[in-house]
Design an enzyme around this catalytic site. Structure first.
Site, PDB file in Angstrom:
ATOM      1  N   ARG A 176       1.059  -1.036   0.289  1.00  0.00           N
ATOM      2  CA  ARG A 176      -0.156   0.403  -0.113  1.00  0.00           C
ATOM      3  C   ARG A 176       0.855   1.412   0.068  1.00  0.00           C
ATOM      4  O   ARG A 176       1.105   2.246  -1.024  1.00  0.00           O
ATOM      5  CB  ARG A 176      -0.982   0.166   1.483  1.00  0.00           C
ATOM      6  CG  ARG A 176      -2.653  -0.837   0.502  1.00  0.00           C
ATOM      7  CD  ARG A 176      -1.905  -2.085   0.601  1.00  0.00           C
ATOM      8  NE  ARG A 176      -3.500  -3.030   0.422  1.00  0.00           N
ATOM      9  CZ  ARG A 176      -3.670  -3.700   1.487  1.00  0.00           C
ATOM     10  NH1 ARG A 176      -2.995  -4.427   2.739  1.00  0.00           N
ATOM     11  NH2 ARG A 176      -4.755  -4.617   0.969  1.00  0.00           N
ATOM     12  N   ASP A 345      -6.266 -14.889   1.318  1.00  0.00           N
ATOM     13  CA  ASP A 345      -7.535 -14.098   2.236  1.00  0.00           C
ATOM     14  C   ASP A 345      -8.254 -13.355   1.151  1.00  0.00           C
ATOM     15  O   ASP A 345      -7.705 -13.199   0.058  1.00  0.00           O
ATOM     16  CB  ASP A 345      -7.028 -13.602   2.934  1.00  0.00           C
ATOM     17  CG  ASP A 345      -5.978 -12.372   2.841  1.00  0.00           C
ATOM     18  OD1 ASP A 345      -5.092 -12.689   1.982  1.00  0.00           O
ATOM     19  OD2 ASP A 345      -6.104 -11.648   3.271  1.00  0.00           O
ATOM     20  N   GLU A 346      -9.379 -13.057   1.844  1.00  0.00           N
ATOM     21  CA  GLU A 346     -10.263 -11.642   1.298  1.00  0.00           C
ATOM     22  C   GLU A 346     -10.509 -12.074  -0.143  1.00  0.00           C
ATOM     23  O   GLU A 346     -10.760 -10.936  -1.434  1.00  0.00           O
ATOM     24  CB  GLU A 346      -9.606 -10.087   1.993  1.00  0.00           C
ATOM     25  CG  GLU A 346     -10.290  -9.621   2.909  1.00  0.00           C
ATOM     26  CD  GLU A 346      -9.780  -9.290   3.279  1.00  0.00           C
ATOM     27  OE1 GLU A 346      -9.567  -8.264   4.434  1.00  0.00           O
ATOM     28  OE2 GLU A 346      -8.201  -8.032   2.572  1.00  0.00           O
ATOM     29  N   TRP A 412      -5.536 -14.731  11.018  1.00  0.00           N
ATOM     30  CA  TRP A 412      -6.540 -13.254  11.862  1.00  0.00           C
ATOM     31  C   TRP A 412      -7.646 -13.110  11.756  1.00  0.00           C
ATOM     32  O   TRP A 412      -7.908 -12.497  12.598  1.00  0.00           O
ATOM     33  CB  TRP A 412      -5.588 -13.316  10.468  1.00  0.00           C
ATOM     34  CG  TRP A 412      -6.835 -12.489   9.364  1.00  0.00           C
ATOM     35  CD1 TRP A 412      -6.355 -13.768   8.510  1.00  0.00           C
ATOM     36  CD2 TRP A 412      -7.678 -11.837   8.401  1.00  0.00           C
ATOM     37  NE1 TRP A 412      -7.517 -13.368   7.459  1.00  0.00           N
ATOM     38  CE2 TRP A 412      -8.558 -11.961   7.294  1.00  0.00           C
ATOM     39  CE3 TRP A 412      -7.843 -10.565   9.114  1.00  0.00           C
ATOM     40  CZ2 TRP A 412      -9.723 -11.620   7.020  1.00  0.00           C
ATOM     41  CZ3 TRP A 412      -9.336  -9.975   8.734  1.00  0.00           C
ATOM     42  CH2 TRP A 412      -9.802 -10.393   7.876  1.00  0.00           C
ATOM     43  N   TYR A 437      -3.516  -6.548  15.833  1.00  0.00           N
ATOM     44  CA  TYR A 437      -3.039  -5.512  14.792  1.00  0.00           C
ATOM     45  C   TYR A 437      -3.209  -4.529  14.762  1.00  0.00           C
ATOM     46  O   TYR A 437      -3.508  -3.840  14.934  1.00  0.00           O
ATOM     47  CB  TYR A 437      -4.759  -5.843  13.360  1.00  0.00           C
ATOM     48  CG  TYR A 437      -4.889  -6.768  12.629  1.00  0.00           C
ATOM     49  CD1 TYR A 437      -4.303  -7.869  12.343  1.00  0.00           C
ATOM     50  CD2 TYR A 437      -5.217  -6.298  10.848  1.00  0.00           C
ATOM     51  CE1 TYR A 437      -4.385  -8.870  11.087  1.00  0.00           C
ATOM     52  CE2 TYR A 437      -5.540  -7.693   9.901  1.00  0.00           C
ATOM     53  CZ  TYR A 437      -5.195  -8.714  10.262  1.00  0.00           C
ATOM     54  OH  TYR A 437      -4.845  -9.896   9.425  1.00  0.00           O
ATOM     55  N   ASP A 439      -2.212  -1.775  12.766  1.00  0.00           N
ATOM     56  CA  ASP A 439      -2.510  -0.199  12.347  1.00  0.00           C
ATOM     57  C   ASP A 439      -4.287   0.109  12.550  1.00  0.00           C
ATOM     58  O   ASP A 439      -4.583   0.901  11.796  1.00  0.00           O
ATOM     59  CB  ASP A 439      -2.465  -1.320  10.607  1.00  0.00           C
ATOM     60  CG  ASP A 439      -4.325  -2.186  10.555  1.00  0.00           C
ATOM     61  OD1 ASP A 439      -3.773  -3.154  11.070  1.00  0.00           O
ATOM     62  OD2 ASP A 439      -4.831  -2.524   9.303  1.00  0.00           O
ATOM     63  N   TRP A 483      -0.517  -3.606   8.379  1.00  0.00           N
ATOM     64  CA  TRP A 483      -1.432  -2.635   7.339  1.00  0.00           C
ATOM     65  C   TRP A 483      -1.047  -1.367   7.078  1.00  0.00           C
ATOM     66  O   TRP A 483      -1.844  -0.956   8.322  1.00  0.00           O
ATOM     67  CB  TRP A 483      -2.087  -3.797   7.008  1.00  0.00           C
ATOM     68  CG  TRP A 483      -2.933  -5.150   6.889  1.00  0.00           C
ATOM     69  CD1 TRP A 483      -2.996  -5.025   8.027  1.00  0.00           C
ATOM     70  CD2 TRP A 483      -2.270  -5.764   6.545  1.00  0.00           C
ATOM     71  NE1 TRP A 483      -3.348  -6.927   8.726  1.00  0.00           N
ATOM     72  CE2 TRP A 483      -2.485  -7.088   6.717  1.00  0.00           C
ATOM     73  CE3 TRP A 483      -1.664  -6.348   5.201  1.00  0.00           C
ATOM     74  CZ2 TRP A 483      -1.995  -8.579   6.180  1.00  0.00           C
ATOM     75  CZ3 TRP A 483      -1.163  -7.352   4.231  1.00  0.00           C
ATOM     76  CH2 TRP A 483      -2.355  -8.266   5.168  1.00  0.00           C
ATOM     77  N   THR A 484      -0.521  -1.242   5.507  1.00  0.00           N
ATOM     78  CA  THR A 484      -0.040   0.163   5.089  1.00  0.00           C
ATOM     79  C   THR A 484      -1.453   1.171   4.669  1.00  0.00           C
ATOM     80  O   THR A 484      -0.424   2.193   4.512  1.00  0.00           O
ATOM     81  CB  THR A 484       1.343   0.462   4.881  1.00  0.00           C
ATOM     82  OG1 THR A 484       1.299   0.012   3.760  1.00  0.00           O
ATOM     83  CG2 THR A 484       2.275  -0.326   6.365  1.00  0.00           C
ATOM     84  N   GLU A 485      -2.191   0.586   4.363  1.00  0.00           N
ATOM     85  CA  GLU A 485      -3.098   1.632   3.859  1.00  0.00           C
ATOM     86  C   GLU A 485      -3.331   3.307   4.047  1.00  0.00           C
ATOM     87  O   GLU A 485      -2.985   3.879   3.593  1.00  0.00           O
ATOM     88  CB  GLU A 485      -4.468   1.307   3.767  1.00  0.00           C
ATOM     89  CG  GLU A 485      -4.753  -0.248   3.268  1.00  0.00           C
ATOM     90  CD  GLU A 485      -4.795  -1.060   3.708  1.00  0.00           C
ATOM     91  OE1 GLU A 485      -5.231  -2.799   3.914  1.00  0.00           O
ATOM     92  OE2 GLU A 485      -3.992  -1.261   5.117  1.00  0.00           O
TER      93      GLU A 485
END
Length: 629
Positions: A176, A345-346, A412, A437, A439, A483-485
């Site tokens: 990200r 995932d997802e 997760w 998490y 983030d 996670w770096t959004e």
């Protein structure tokens, strides 16, 4: 009576001295056993660093280099056979007889006024003993400049220490937002200080493909770059045709080797993640033929695209497997660790449902559901990974449709996926989002930078990775995920990681029965001082007021305020200005005065403000009840 009074005084003095000694031992993660004694060892230039083989020499050299700048001292290294034994020394010894108590990463650290000795079964254990030794030095040891006038003393202690779990990881998403290799090294340095031993490197996603693959060069040439955007994630305007892709980057094979060598010197294994079959928009931008329907794909810039645009590899298309075969061949050759993470995932399956190629695959291979189609893909990925001499890890969605025979599950979505996998006889790495998490919000969302959901420091620290009714032998350990959004730069990355990464390190190192929240926060504050010296950013959100709303039996709103860290005073106001220590002191839940539209609270310690002012609009009371912040 006088004798009794004298005895009480003596006991008080002994307890005070014991507490004073223990307060010097602020090691994170907390060791298994620590005994403190009066006195200290002083570092001077005439101290010898003594080793007994090449591996212990490497640790001694690492210690020398670690403290050389801040202390200004250059130590002489000497083999034990050449050491006379009379001079002051710090001894790094690998045991000739294995100590079963210590295992492969434990150590013993003994400090007296004239000698420090670290012993371990392995170089890894010796390395962690060295890190504990550094933590016993004054905070100035973390400075990047030489500090004069500092008494470089180490308290006399006897420590026996070893980890609760073998897997103690930290994941960093570089897709990200891209972080250069120089910062990756800094990230590894901080991991090593707190005895993490796995760096999970999230290298591919919808927003960027970050690792060079020679056999498919467009993965980085096209997939490694996107249009630049600033501002809140998921609100961006999609990249337009003709708009230049200037934001991003990738790691060359030379970069990877450099980082791997750097990590290995710090007892850290690197776990590469290639996230498939979903999260593949950057790959589709490079090679549209990997998709179900083709199209003009571009790496995502932070706009909402999920379910609106394909971002999964086509399972009915054999070229998807040909690409992954080549990618995994090169990944396996680059990374010496025994695992490869394939994501899983997802994955949105809507396009598979409409795709003629996927329908044909389902018919040919007697696959009855879309979940079964994903399971088919995961099984083939495992066979590819095994063919490269590695073992596969995936997020807990790989359980859907049937788990691949030898897969390790990274759980997760809470602990449930890990429990299910363990009960099926599979190894598990616990990383439940609610706890791990980093983030997520760590303080009140009204005073933190925009993200989603919440994970306070105290919540992170409360995790027990082994739920009741599970065979703990299947729990390899766990990790923190970043996670770096909404983490656009390294300063904010540090703010989000620390101090919650302190808590995660203690969760997976320290025995469950030895962990204590109040003792942890005391030690945490001493490490803030160390981070100040190193100019590493961190969050003080755990000192902020925590405002909660409830209703009493009459249906009236009640506002309650507490703090995560104990010993703080809370001052509040129902009026506009920010409160300070001259405002009312909070002591019990509050009813809302007529006409009030805002509630504000702030924390103080010993007359000094320590937390942010947190505000709550009266119109948001029901929202606060629903959110439970």
């Amino acid at each position: 009576m006088l004798k009794r009074l004298l005895l009480i005084i003596i006991i008080g003095i002994v307890c005070t001295l014991a507490y004073a000694q223990d307060s010097l031992n602020n090691i994170i993660p907390k060791p298994v056993a620590v005994k403190s004694f009066p006195g200290h060892f002083t570092l001077t230039s005439d101290v010898f660093l003594v080793y007994n083989n090449d591996s212990s020499k490497s640790v001694a050299q690492f210690f020398k280099e670690t403290i050389a700048v801040s202390t200004g001292i250059s130590f002489e290294l000497i083999h034990e056979n050449q050491f006379l034994g009379k001079q002051k020394s710090i001894r790094f010894y690998l045991s000739s007889l294995r100590d079963s108590t210590l295992g492969s990463e434990g150590y013993k650290l003994q400090v007296n006024a004239n000698c420090i000795e670290i012993t371990a079964n392995t170089a890894g254990g010796l390395f962690y003993g060295m890190q504990s030794l550094v933590q016993l030095l004054p905070a100035e040891v973390m400075s990047a400049k030489t500090k004069s006038g500092v008494a470089w003393t180490i308290p006399c202690v006897d420590i026996v220490d070893y980890p609760r779990f073998a897997w103690r990881g930290m994941m960093l998403d570089v897709c990200r937002h891209f972080f250069p290799k120089e910062y990756i090294k800094k990230y590894l340095d901080n991991m090593a200080r707190y005895k993490y031993n796995v760096f999970h490197w999230h290298l591919t996603d919808d927003q960027g493909w970050r690792i060079e693959i020679k056999s498919f060069p467009r993965l980085t040439q096209i997939g490694g770059w996107r249009a630049p955007r600033m501002g809140e994630w998921w609100t961006q305007t999609p990249q337009a045709d003709g708009e230049q892709s200037t934001y991003g980057g990738f790691y060359t094979k030379e970069d990877v080797k450099e980082i791997l060598d750097y990590a290995a010197a710090r007892n850290i294994t690197v776990l590469p993640e290639i996230d498939v079959p979903g999260h593949s928009l950057a790959a589709l931008a490079a090679y549209p033929e990997l998709s179900c329907f083709g199209g003009n794909f571009k790496p995502n810039v932070g706009d909402k695209f999920y379910k609106k645009m394909e971002n999964s590899l086509c399972i009915g298309n054999e070229c998807s497997f040909e690409l992954m075969d080549s990618v995994l061949t090169e990944i396996a050759a680059m990374f010496p660790g025994k695992y490869i993470h394939i994501g899983g995932d997802e994955c949105y399956k809507g396009y598979w449902e409409k795709c003629p190629k996927c329908k044909a695959r389902m018919k040919t291979d007697s696959i009855s559901s879309l979940e079964g189609l994903q399971s088919y893909f995961i099984h083939r990925m495992e066979q590819l990974v095994i063919s490269k001499g590695k073992r596969m890890i995936g997020w807990d969605e790989i359980l859907e449709g049937g788990l691949a025979p030898e897969a390790t599950v990274m759980s997760w979505r809470g602990l449930k996926g890990g429990v299910n996998a363990a009960n099926m006889g599979h190894n598990v790495i616990m990383t439940p989002d609610k706890y791990c998490y980093l983030d997520l919000y760590q303080g009140d969302p009204d005073v933190e930078y925009k993200t989603y959901s919440i994970n306070r420091l105290s919540t992170t620290y409360s995790l027990n990775p082994v739920p009741e009714g599970i065979d703990k032998k299947f729990i390899l350990g766990g990790q923190a995920n970043v996670w770096t959004e909404n983490i656009p730069n390294t300063r904010h990355l540090e703010y989000m990681v620390w101090p919650r990464a302190f808590a995660v390190s203690e969760v997976f190192w320290t025995p469950q029965e030895s962990r204590n929240w109040h003792d942890f926060t005391r030690r945490m504050e001493t490490h803030f001082t160390r981070f100040d010296q190193a100019q590493i950013n961190y969050s003080l959100s755990s000192f902020d007021p925590v405002i909660r709303v409830n209703k009493n039996n009459e249906g009236n709103y009640l506002i309650s305020v507490n703090t995560e860290v104990s010993g703080l005073d809370i001052y509040y106001s129902f009026e506009g200005p920010d409160p300070d220590s001259f405002y009312p002191l909070y002591s019990q839940p509050l009813t809302i005065p007529k006409g009030a539209d805002t509630f504000k609270a702030v924390t103080y310690r010993n007359g000094k403000k320590i937390g942010k002012v947190v505000s709550l609009k009266m119109k948001d009371l029901d929202k606060r009840i629903r959110q439970g912040y």
